[in-house]
Design an enzyme around this catalytic site. Sequence first.
Site, PDB file in Angstrom:
ATOM      1  NE  ARG A  50       0.146  10.339   9.872  1.00 19.52           N
ATOM      2  CZ  ARG A  50      -0.211   9.257   9.160  1.00 19.52           C
ATOM      3  NH1 ARG A  50      -1.419   8.786   9.266  1.00 19.52           N
ATOM      4  NH2 ARG A  50       0.641   8.706   8.323  1.00 19.52           N
ATOM      5  N   PRO A  51       1.633  16.672  10.910  1.00 20.01           N
ATOM      6  CG  PRO A  51       3.441  17.792  11.834  1.00 20.01           C
ATOM      7  CD  PRO A  51       2.559  16.609  12.046  1.00 20.01           C
ATOM      8  CB  ILE A  52       1.884  18.685   5.483  1.00 17.24           C
ATOM      9  CG1 ILE A  52       1.083  19.988   5.537  1.00 17.24           C
ATOM     10  CG2 ILE A  52       0.966  17.464   5.532  1.00 17.24           C
ATOM     11  CD1 ILE A  52       0.220  20.220   4.298  1.00 17.24           C
ATOM     12  CG  ASP A  53       6.455  20.694   9.645  1.00 14.32           C
ATOM     13  OD1 ASP A  53       5.801  19.631   9.709  1.00 14.32           O
ATOM     14  OD2 ASP A  53       7.542  20.843  10.232  1.00 14.32           O
ATOM     15  CG  LEU A  54       9.246  17.793   7.987  1.00 12.30           C
ATOM     16  CD1 LEU A  54       9.643  16.368   8.372  1.00 12.30           C
ATOM     17  CD2 LEU A  54      10.374  18.775   8.299  1.00 12.30           C
TER      18      LEU A  54
ATOM     19  CG  ASP B 244       3.236   1.617   9.561  1.00 14.01           C
ATOM     20  OD1 ASP B 244       3.426   1.777   8.344  1.00 14.01           O
ATOM     21  OD2 ASP B 244       2.961   2.549  10.332  1.00 14.01           O
TER      22      ASP B 244
ATOM     23  CB  CYS C  22      -4.192   6.464  11.188  1.00 16.92           C
ATOM     24  SG  CYS C  22      -4.535   4.964  10.306  1.00 16.92           S
TER      25      CYS C  22
ATOM     26  CE  LYS D 150      -1.749   1.521   4.027  1.00 14.48           C
ATOM     27  NZ  LYS D 150      -1.439   2.910   4.329  1.00 14.48           N
ATOM     28  CG  ASN D 151       2.297   2.653   3.508  1.00 12.59           C
ATOM     29  OD1 ASN D 151       1.129   2.926   3.205  1.00 12.59           O
ATOM     30  ND2 ASN D 151       2.673   2.451   4.747  1.00 12.59           N
TER      31      ASN D 151
ATOM     32  NE  ARG E 186       0.889  12.293   6.440  1.00  8.11           N
ATOM     33  CZ  ARG E 186       1.296  13.429   6.998  1.00  8.11           C
ATOM     34  NH1 ARG E 186       0.442  14.217   7.614  1.00  8.11           N
ATOM     35  NH2 ARG E 186       2.567  13.805   6.922  1.00  8.11           N
TER      36      ARG E 186
ATOM     37  NE  ARG F 145      -7.121   4.572   5.925  1.00  8.03           N
ATOM     38  CZ  ARG F 145      -6.217   5.285   6.591  1.00  8.03           C
ATOM     39  NH1 ARG F 145      -6.294   5.400   7.897  1.00  8.03           N
ATOM     40  NH2 ARG F 145      -5.233   5.881   5.949  1.00  8.03           N
TER      41      ARG F 145
HETATM   42  C1  EPZ Z   1       4.219   7.021   6.088  1.00  7.16           C
HETATM   43  O1  EPZ Z   1       3.463   8.061   6.681  1.00  7.16           O
HETATM   44  C2  EPZ Z   1       3.303   5.811   6.052  1.00  7.16           C
HETATM   45  N1  EPZ Z   1       2.127   6.113   5.244  1.00  7.16           N
HETATM   46  C3  EPZ Z   1       2.869   5.448   7.468  1.00  7.16           C
HETATM   47  O2  EPZ Z   1       2.090   4.255   7.383  1.00  7.16           O
HETATM   48  C4  EPZ Z   1       4.115   5.160   8.309  1.00  7.16           C
HETATM   49  O3  EPZ Z   1       3.722   4.910   9.634  1.00  7.16           O
HETATM   50  C5  EPZ Z   1       5.058   6.377   8.263  1.00  7.16           C
HETATM   51  O4  EPZ Z   1       5.370   6.701   6.888  1.00  7.16           O
HETATM   52  C6  EPZ Z   1       6.366   6.120   8.997  1.00  7.16           C
HETATM   53  O5  EPZ Z   1       7.014   5.019   8.426  1.00  7.16           O
HETATM   54  C7  EPZ Z   1       2.225   6.064   3.893  1.00  7.16           C
HETATM   55  O6  EPZ Z   1       3.278   5.803   3.336  1.00  7.16           O
HETATM   56  C8  EPZ Z   1       0.959   6.325   3.134  1.00  7.16           C
HETATM   57  P1  EPZ Z   1       6.360  10.416   8.066  1.00  7.16           P
HETATM   58  P2  EPZ Z   1       4.034   9.577   6.667  1.00  7.16           P
HETATM   59  O7  EPZ Z   1       6.212  11.650   7.262  1.00  7.16           O
HETATM   60  O8  EPZ Z   1       4.725   9.835   5.387  1.00  7.16           O
HETATM   61  C9  EPZ Z   1       6.434  13.783  11.356  1.00  7.16           C
HETATM   62  C10 EPZ Z   1       0.202   2.888   7.702  1.00  7.16           C
HETATM   63  O9  EPZ Z   1      -0.206   2.316   8.714  1.00  7.16           O
HETATM   64  N2  EPZ Z   1       6.238  14.715  10.232  1.00  7.16           N
HETATM   65  O10 EPZ Z   1       7.572   9.573   7.901  1.00  7.16           O
HETATM   66  O11 EPZ Z   1       2.933  10.482   7.047  1.00  7.16           O
HETATM   67  C11 EPZ Z   1       5.169  12.961  11.600  1.00  7.16           C
HETATM   68  O12 EPZ Z   1       4.267  13.689  12.413  1.00  7.16           O
HETATM   69  C12 EPZ Z   1       0.702   4.317   7.764  1.00  7.16           C
HETATM   70  O13 EPZ Z   1       0.298   2.329   6.573  1.00  7.16           O
HETATM   71  C13 EPZ Z   1       6.325  16.094  10.490  1.00  7.16           C
HETATM   72  O14 EPZ Z   1       6.547  16.531  11.623  1.00  7.16           O
HETATM   73  O15 EPZ Z   1       5.084   9.494   7.853  1.00  7.16           O
HETATM   74  C14 EPZ Z   1       5.706  11.742  12.309  1.00  7.16           C
HETATM   75  O16 EPZ Z   1       5.901  12.049  13.670  1.00  7.16           O
HETATM   76  C15 EPZ Z   1       0.480   4.915   9.153  1.00  7.16           C
HETATM   77  N3  EPZ Z   1       6.141  16.960   9.456  1.00  7.16           N
HETATM   78  C16 EPZ Z   1       7.074  11.533  11.646  1.00  7.16           C
HETATM   79  O17 EPZ Z   1       7.407  12.783  11.017  1.00  7.16           O
HETATM   80  C17 EPZ Z   1       5.905  16.517   8.172  1.00  7.16           C
HETATM   81  O18 EPZ Z   1       5.767  17.357   7.256  1.00  7.16           O
HETATM   82  C18 EPZ Z   1       7.078  10.439  10.591  1.00  7.16           C
HETATM   83  O19 EPZ Z   1       6.146  10.810   9.607  1.00  7.16           O
HETATM   84  C19 EPZ Z   1       5.821  15.124   7.938  1.00  7.16           C
HETATM   85  C20 EPZ Z   1       6.003  14.240   8.981  1.00  7.16           C
END
Ligand code: EPZ
Length: 421
Positions: free
Chosen positions: A121-125, A308, A116, A22-23, A92, A400
Site C-alpha cells: 500500500r504505497p502512496i507514490d500515486l 473487498d 490492513c 465507511k469508504n 490507511r 474497523r
Molecule cells: C481503498 O483503498 C479502500 N479503502 C480499500 O478498502 C479498497 O480495497 C481499495 O480502495 C480498492 O478498492 C478506503 O477507501 C479507505 P487504492 P486505497 O489506492 O485507496 C496501489 C476496506 O476493506 N497503489 O485503489 O488504499 C495499491 O497498493 C479497504 O474497506 C499504489 O501503488 O486503494 C493497490 O495495489 C481495504 N500507489 C492498488 O493501487 C498508491 O499511491 C489499489 O489501491 C496508491 C495505491
Amino acid sequence: MYALVATKSNNLNGNIKLKGAKNSILPILAACVLTKEDVLITNCPVLSDIIDMLKIISSVGGKVNFYNGNVEVCCKNINPSQIDKSLMKKIRSSIFILGPLLSRCGEAEISLPGGCEIGARPIDLHLDGLRSLGVKISQSVCGENSVVRCKGKPVGGVVRLKYPSVGATENLMMAGALSSGTTAIYGAALEPEIVDLATFLNNIGARVYGAGTSLIIVEGKTSLHGARFRPITDRIIAGTYIAAVAVAKGDVFIEGAVGDHLDSVLHKFRSAGVIIEESASGLRVKMSRQLKAVKQTVTLPYPGFPTDLQPLFVAAMSVANGESVVTETLFENRFRYVYQLGQMGADIILDGENTAIIRGKELSASSVFAQDLRGGAALTVAALAAEGESIIYGVEHIDRGYENIENDLTSIGANVMRVFA
Ligand code: EPZ
C-alpha cells in the site's frame, strides 16, 4: 479483547438496514478540513476507522461531535503542525487528510499511513499527483518513523494516474477543490465512493465534474461553505450479507442496498444460484439450495468485482458444489484468511500469490484468527456454515468496518455472539 462465537445457522430471515459507507465517509470527513463552516454528516456507523479519522481531524484543530449516527465537524481553525502522527500510522485513510491540509494551510508533515496488512500500500500515486499540482514534497524514509514533508498550496494542473487508485483520486479531488487553478485527473478511479465525494464537494461549493468517469475536472475555488450530507450506503457490507445468506440460506431484505453499486457482485452470486431481487429500497436475497461453484472470478477496479468482497466470495465458494477459481489483482497479500478457512476444513489451494482454487465441501467449526477487516468478516460468514461452535479471535479488525456484525447477523437469525476472550 473480544471474540465472536458462531455456530451453524440455517435459514436466515428478516431485514437489515444499511448505514453510510465507511469508504465514502472517510474521505468526506477529510474534506471537512477544506471549509471553515459547520458540516453535518448523517447515517454514520460507529466504526473504529471513523473514530480514528475524527481524532486525526481533532489533532489539527477541528471540532468534532459524534452522536446518534450524526457527525458534526467544524474546521474553523486548523494547525497542520499538530497532526497526530501515531494515529496517521493506524489507518490507511489518514492519507486522505494530506490534500485538504495542503489546500487549506499550504504545508503538512505526515507519517506514512497504516491500515490492513493486505499489501505494501504505497502512496507514490498520491505524492506524484500532488507534485503535479505544484506541491513540493520530500520524504525521510526510516521505517516506522518515515515522514513526508509537503510545502505549497496545490495550484491546479494535469495528473495522469498510472493506476485508478481510489485514495489517490480522492486526495487529488480534494487538493483541487480549494485551489487557485483547475485540476484535471486522467485515469481516475470510478468507484461509487468517488462519485459520493464529488457530490459532497459540490454541496460545499466546489466545482467537480466527471466523477464516475476516468477524467475528473476540478475548478478550484477560493473558499467553500458548510453542508448537511447523507452518504451512500455501504455496498461492501451489503455484499457481506449476501454472502451470509448464500452460505446459510434463507430470505433476507438488505434495506438501502443499491444494486447498481454491486453489478459484478450480483452477477457472480446469481451464477452461484442465489436469487437477488432489486428494488428502489434495497435488495431481497433468497437461497434455498446448495451453492454452485463459479468457474472464474477476477477482482478488478470498479466496475469489476471488488477486492473487498473477494474474501466473502471465497468463503461462499468454500461450501459450493464444485471447483471455483478466484484471482486477486489489486493487493498482493489478500489471501491470508485462506489459511484460517483451512482450519475449518476448507479445501483451498493458493496457486502463486494471487489465485485461489477452491473445491467446495462441508466445513467444521474451529478457532480462527481474523488478521484483517474483510478476511475476518469472511471467517464469520464461513462459520455460519460450519458444523459446531467456531471462535473468531481478532474482532477488532472486523470492528474497523462493521458497526456490530454480530447484532446484524443475529437480527436475521444467525447464531453469533461477542464474548470477552
Ligand atoms: C481503498 O483503498 C479502500 N479503502 C480499500 O478498502 C479498497 O480495497 C481499495 O480502495 C480498492 O478498492 C478506503 O477507501 C479507505 P487504492 P486505497 O489506492 O485507496 C496501489 C476496506 O476493506 N497503489 O485503489 O488504499 C495499491 O497498493 C479497504 O474497506 C499504489 O501503488 O486503494 C493497490 O495495489 C481495504 N500507489 C492498488 O493501487 C498508491 O499511491 C489499489 O489501491 C496508491 C495505491
